[in-house]
Design a protein around this motif. Structure first.
Motif, PDB file in Angstrom:
ATOM      1  N   ALA A  71       1.412  76.897  36.086  1.00 25.26           N
ATOM      2  CA  ALA A  71       0.913  75.537  36.286  1.00 25.26           C
ATOM      3  C   ALA A  71       1.593  74.892  37.495  1.00 25.26           C
ATOM      4  O   ALA A  71       0.951  74.173  38.268  1.00 25.26           O
ATOM      5  CB  ALA A  71       1.154  74.695  35.029  1.00 25.26           C
TER       6      ALA A  71
ATOM      7  N   ALA B  12       0.168  76.374  40.635  1.00 21.63           N
ATOM      8  CA  ALA B  12      -1.195  75.899  40.868  1.00 21.63           C
ATOM      9  C   ALA B  12      -1.188  74.511  41.492  1.00 21.63           C
ATOM     10  O   ALA B  12      -2.164  74.090  42.108  1.00 21.63           O
ATOM     11  CB  ALA B  12      -1.983  75.886  39.568  1.00 21.63           C
TER      12      ALA B  12
ATOM     13  N   SER C 297      -0.879  71.601  39.831  1.00 19.06           N
ATOM     14  CA  SER C 297      -1.422  70.575  38.946  1.00 19.06           C
ATOM     15  C   SER C 297      -0.294  69.885  38.183  1.00 19.06           C
ATOM     16  O   SER C 297       0.346  70.494  37.327  1.00 19.06           O
ATOM     17  CB  SER C 297      -2.413  71.206  37.964  1.00 19.06           C
ATOM     18  N   VAL C 298      -0.063  68.620  38.501  1.00 16.09           N
ATOM     19  CA  VAL C 298       1.044  67.885  37.882  1.00 16.09           C
ATOM     20  C   VAL C 298       0.800  67.674  36.396  1.00 16.09           C
ATOM     21  O   VAL C 298       1.691  67.889  35.566  1.00 16.09           O
ATOM     22  CB  VAL C 298       1.264  66.523  38.595  1.00 16.09           C
ATOM     23  N   GLU C 299      -0.425  67.269  36.034  1.00 10.51           N
ATOM     24  CA  GLU C 299      -0.738  66.999  34.626  1.00 10.51           C
ATOM     25  C   GLU C 299      -0.650  68.283  33.797  1.00 10.51           C
ATOM     26  O   GLU C 299      -0.136  68.276  32.680  1.00 10.51           O
ATOM     27  CB  GLU C 299      -2.138  66.380  34.497  1.00 10.51           C
ATOM     28  N   GLU C 300      -1.143  69.360  34.353  1.00  6.78           N
ATOM     29  CA  GLU C 300      -1.083  70.653  33.664  1.00  6.78           C
ATOM     30  C   GLU C 300       0.370  71.088  33.487  1.00  6.78           C
ATOM     31  O   GLU C 300       0.747  71.621  32.442  1.00  6.78           O
ATOM     32  CB  GLU C 300      -1.855  71.694  34.484  1.00  6.78           C
TER      33      GLU C 300
ATOM     34  N   GLU D 299       6.203  66.023  40.998  1.00  8.44           N
ATOM     35  CA  GLU D 299       5.688  64.641  40.938  1.00  8.44           C
ATOM     36  C   GLU D 299       6.044  63.870  42.188  1.00  8.44           C
ATOM     37  O   GLU D 299       5.209  63.154  42.742  1.00  8.44           O
ATOM     38  CB  GLU D 299       6.276  63.909  39.722  1.00  8.44           C
TER      39      GLU D 299
END
Length: 90
Positions: free
Chosen positions: A38, A41, A43-46, A87
């Protein structure tokens, strides 16, 4: 090969503990691998979701005695740091 009854029992116990530790360690490594994927990739939320799933697994592995509690703490800290750096964009 064990020749005494007590040694045979100790062998059986060791095998059971080895398999239990191996299962716990495997679950932990799978959770960490999911988090790493993750992060890669981007993707912060993931990554946050994967971190929230991985932290309890790592803590549980330490509480079972499979890994040392300071080892678990260090892993959690480093993974959290990686997500936090994602983030901020550092």
């Amino acid at each position: 090969m064990a020749n005494h009854k007590s040694a045979e029992k100790r062998t059986r116990q060791s095998q059971v503990r080895r398999m239990r530790n191996r299962t716990n360690r495997s679950k932990m490594k799978t959770a960490i691998k999911g988090l790493s994927q993750a992060i890669e990739a981007g993707s912060v939320e993931e990554a946050k979701t994967a971190l929230a799933a991985a932290v309890p697994v790592i803590a549980k592995t330490a509480s079972k005695g499979t890994i040392h509690k300071k080892n678990a703490s260090r892993k959690i800290s480093r993974l959290t740091k990686r997500v936090n750096n994602m983030e901020t964009g550092a």
